[in-house]
Design a protein around this motif. Structure first.
Motif, PDB file in Angstrom:
ATOM      1  N   ASP A 243       1.383  -1.504   0.437  1.00  0.00           N
ATOM      2  CA  ASP A 243       0.120   0.290   0.069  1.00  0.00           C
ATOM      3  C   ASP A 243       1.408   1.510   0.458  1.00  0.00           C
ATOM      4  O   ASP A 243       0.590   2.374  -0.273  1.00  0.00           O
ATOM      5  CB  ASP A 243      -0.763   0.073   1.073  1.00  0.00           C
ATOM      6  CG  ASP A 243      -1.788  -0.993   1.418  1.00  0.00           C
ATOM      7  OD1 ASP A 243      -2.718  -1.150  -0.396  1.00  0.00           O
ATOM      8  OD2 ASP A 243      -2.459  -1.845   2.366  1.00  0.00           O
ATOM      9  N   GLU A 244       2.097   1.098  -0.405  1.00  0.00           N
ATOM     10  CA  GLU A 244       3.215   2.095  -0.096  1.00  0.00           C
ATOM     11  C   GLU A 244       3.028   2.549  -1.244  1.00  0.00           C
ATOM     12  O   GLU A 244       3.427   2.073  -2.293  1.00  0.00           O
ATOM     13  CB  GLU A 244       3.751   1.578   0.430  1.00  0.00           C
ATOM     14  CG  GLU A 244       4.387   1.257   2.045  1.00  0.00           C
ATOM     15  CD  GLU A 244       5.390   1.274   3.224  1.00  0.00           C
ATOM     16  OE1 GLU A 244       6.060   1.291   2.237  1.00  0.00           O
ATOM     17  OE2 GLU A 244       5.318   1.331   4.145  1.00  0.00           O
ATOM     18  N   ILE A 245       3.338   4.034  -1.792  1.00  0.00           N
ATOM     19  CA  ILE A 245       3.293   4.244  -3.012  1.00  0.00           C
ATOM     20  C   ILE A 245       4.645   5.696  -3.047  1.00  0.00           C
ATOM     21  O   ILE A 245       4.484   6.022  -2.369  1.00  0.00           O
ATOM     22  CB  ILE A 245       1.944   5.350  -3.806  1.00  0.00           C
ATOM     23  CG1 ILE A 245       1.004   4.026  -3.829  1.00  0.00           C
ATOM     24  CG2 ILE A 245       2.828   5.952  -5.499  1.00  0.00           C
ATOM     25  CD1 ILE A 245       0.134   4.411  -4.438  1.00  0.00           C
ATOM     26  N   THR A 246       5.834   5.895  -4.092  1.00  0.00           N
ATOM     27  CA  THR A 246       6.731   6.195  -3.963  1.00  0.00           C
ATOM     28  C   THR A 246       6.423   7.267  -4.799  1.00  0.00           C
ATOM     29  O   THR A 246       6.979   6.386  -6.508  1.00  0.00           O
ATOM     30  CB  THR A 246       8.011   5.723  -3.397  1.00  0.00           C
ATOM     31  OG1 THR A 246       7.363   5.451  -2.099  1.00  0.00           O
ATOM     32  CG2 THR A 246       9.419   7.097  -3.492  1.00  0.00           C
ATOM     33  N   VAL A 247       6.334   8.367  -5.620  1.00  0.00           N
ATOM     34  CA  VAL A 247       6.818   8.990  -6.974  1.00  0.00           C
ATOM     35  C   VAL A 247       8.376   9.915  -6.711  1.00  0.00           C
ATOM     36  O   VAL A 247       8.272  10.943  -6.068  1.00  0.00           O
ATOM     37  CB  VAL A 247       5.087   9.916  -7.101  1.00  0.00           C
ATOM     38  CG1 VAL A 247       5.914  10.406  -8.201  1.00  0.00           C
ATOM     39  CG2 VAL A 247       4.341   8.801  -7.134  1.00  0.00           C
ATOM     40  N   ASP A 248       9.545  10.235  -7.772  1.00  0.00           N
ATOM     41  CA  ASP A 248       9.993  10.354  -7.691  1.00  0.00           C
ATOM     42  C   ASP A 248      10.815  10.216  -6.114  1.00  0.00           C
ATOM     43  O   ASP A 248      11.252  12.069  -5.947  1.00  0.00           O
ATOM     44  CB  ASP A 248       9.991  11.568  -8.284  1.00  0.00           C
ATOM     45  CG  ASP A 248       9.498  11.927  -9.454  1.00  0.00           C
ATOM     46  OD1 ASP A 248       9.966  10.861 -10.097  1.00  0.00           O
ATOM     47  OD2 ASP A 248       8.743  12.713 -10.186  1.00  0.00           O
ATOM     48  N   ASP A 249      10.404   9.840  -5.504  1.00  0.00           N
ATOM     49  CA  ASP A 249      11.957   9.286  -3.909  1.00  0.00           C
ATOM     50  C   ASP A 249      10.686   9.999  -2.790  1.00  0.00           C
ATOM     51  O   ASP A 249      11.569  10.069  -1.864  1.00  0.00           O
ATOM     52  CB  ASP A 249      13.388   9.683  -4.027  1.00  0.00           C
ATOM     53  CG  ASP A 249      13.939   9.022  -5.016  1.00  0.00           C
ATOM     54  OD1 ASP A 249      13.168   7.658  -5.190  1.00  0.00           O
ATOM     55  OD2 ASP A 249      14.669   9.399  -5.849  1.00  0.00           O
ATOM     56  N   GLN A 250       9.184  10.402  -3.047  1.00  0.00           N
ATOM     57  CA  GLN A 250       8.796  10.782  -2.492  1.00  0.00           C
ATOM     58  C   GLN A 250       7.371   9.888  -1.790  1.00  0.00           C
ATOM     59  O   GLN A 250       7.039   9.730  -2.749  1.00  0.00           O
ATOM     60  CB  GLN A 250       8.336  12.252  -2.701  1.00  0.00           C
ATOM     61  CG  GLN A 250       7.412  13.201  -1.676  1.00  0.00           C
ATOM     62  CD  GLN A 250       6.229  14.137  -2.037  1.00  0.00           C
ATOM     63  OE1 GLN A 250       7.135  15.215  -3.074  1.00  0.00           O
ATOM     64  NE2 GLN A 250       6.017  14.867  -1.307  1.00  0.00           N
ATOM     65  N   MET A 251       7.618   9.849  -0.573  1.00  0.00           N
ATOM     66  CA  MET A 251       6.492   8.748  -0.418  1.00  0.00           C
ATOM     67  C   MET A 251       5.177  10.131  -0.021  1.00  0.00           C
ATOM     68  O   MET A 251       4.854  10.721   0.416  1.00  0.00           O
ATOM     69  CB  MET A 251       7.096   8.687   1.222  1.00  0.00           C
ATOM     70  CG  MET A 251       5.903   7.034   1.657  1.00  0.00           C
ATOM     71  SD  MET A 251       5.818   5.688   1.104  1.00  0.00           S
ATOM     72  CE  MET A 251       6.570   4.604   2.473  1.00  0.00           C
ATOM     73  N   LEU A 252       4.431   8.467  -0.754  1.00  0.00           N
ATOM     74  CA  LEU A 252       2.764   9.801  -0.392  1.00  0.00           C
ATOM     75  C   LEU A 252       1.582   9.108   0.337  1.00  0.00           C
ATOM     76  O   LEU A 252       1.620   7.611   0.391  1.00  0.00           O
ATOM     77  CB  LEU A 252       2.132   9.515  -2.082  1.00  0.00           C
ATOM     78  CG  LEU A 252       2.835   9.684  -3.365  1.00  0.00           C
ATOM     79  CD1 LEU A 252       2.367  10.316  -4.515  1.00  0.00           C
ATOM     80  CD2 LEU A 252       3.435  11.544  -3.550  1.00  0.00           C
TER      81      LEU A 252
END
Length: 165
Positions: free
Chosen positions: A18-27
């Protein structure tokens, strides 16, 4: 994986459970699957209704509607990236660089112009051979680089007619 949106915006995305990381930033995202192809997300106190409009698994592309706006999405996974690094990606290998005459004949009409963008299946020219008109179509997407023939030209089999860039 790399995600490209509308052929313009590039993102590095990693999804782990359930963890989403976009461009090294955790959302921090709260998501719910509603129905087949429909989801609802809450991110940064904003609500997003998402619908998968269409999907092409072979090309790894999709059309996604977010709050009524449609986005074109292309996904490149780790295997696609590795093939590209090795120079073995099929996007380049399937590109056709030139169109040759399939038979001797007379050019009746050239439908495209130089620098014109064409899609796979678009008509390029009309070639008369054995009193039959043959429409030569593009076997790939591309841009017409150079047209080596003109209306009225007689061509031989395997003569180069059009080059793509």
């Amino acid at each position: 994986m790399k995600v490209k949106v509308n052929e313009k915006y590039n993102f590095n995305v990693d999804i782990n459970n359930d963890e989403i990381t976009v461009d090294d930033q955790m959302l921090s995202v709260d998501s719910r699957k509603l129905a087949d192809g429909h989801s609802h997300f809450i991110y940064d106190n904003k609500s997003y209704r998402i619908e998968l409009v269409s999907e092409n698994k072979a090309d790894k592309t999709a059309e996604v509607k977010v709050n009524g706006r449609i986005y074109q999405v292309t996904i490149e996974d780790q295997y696609d990236q590795l093939l590209k690094q090795l120079g073995l990606d099929n996007s380049q290998s399937s590109k056709v660089k030139e169109i040759k005459a399939p038979m001797p004949g007379l050019v009746l009409n050239v439908i495209v112009a130089e620098e014109q963008e064409v899609q796979k299946g678009d008509s390029l020219l009309v070639l008369e051979a054995m009193k039959m008109e043959n429409i030569i179509k593009s076997p790939t997407d591309g841009i017409v680089k150079k047209i080596l023939i003109k209306k009225g030209d007689k061509v031989e089999k395997n003569e180069i007619l059009i080059q793509f860039s």
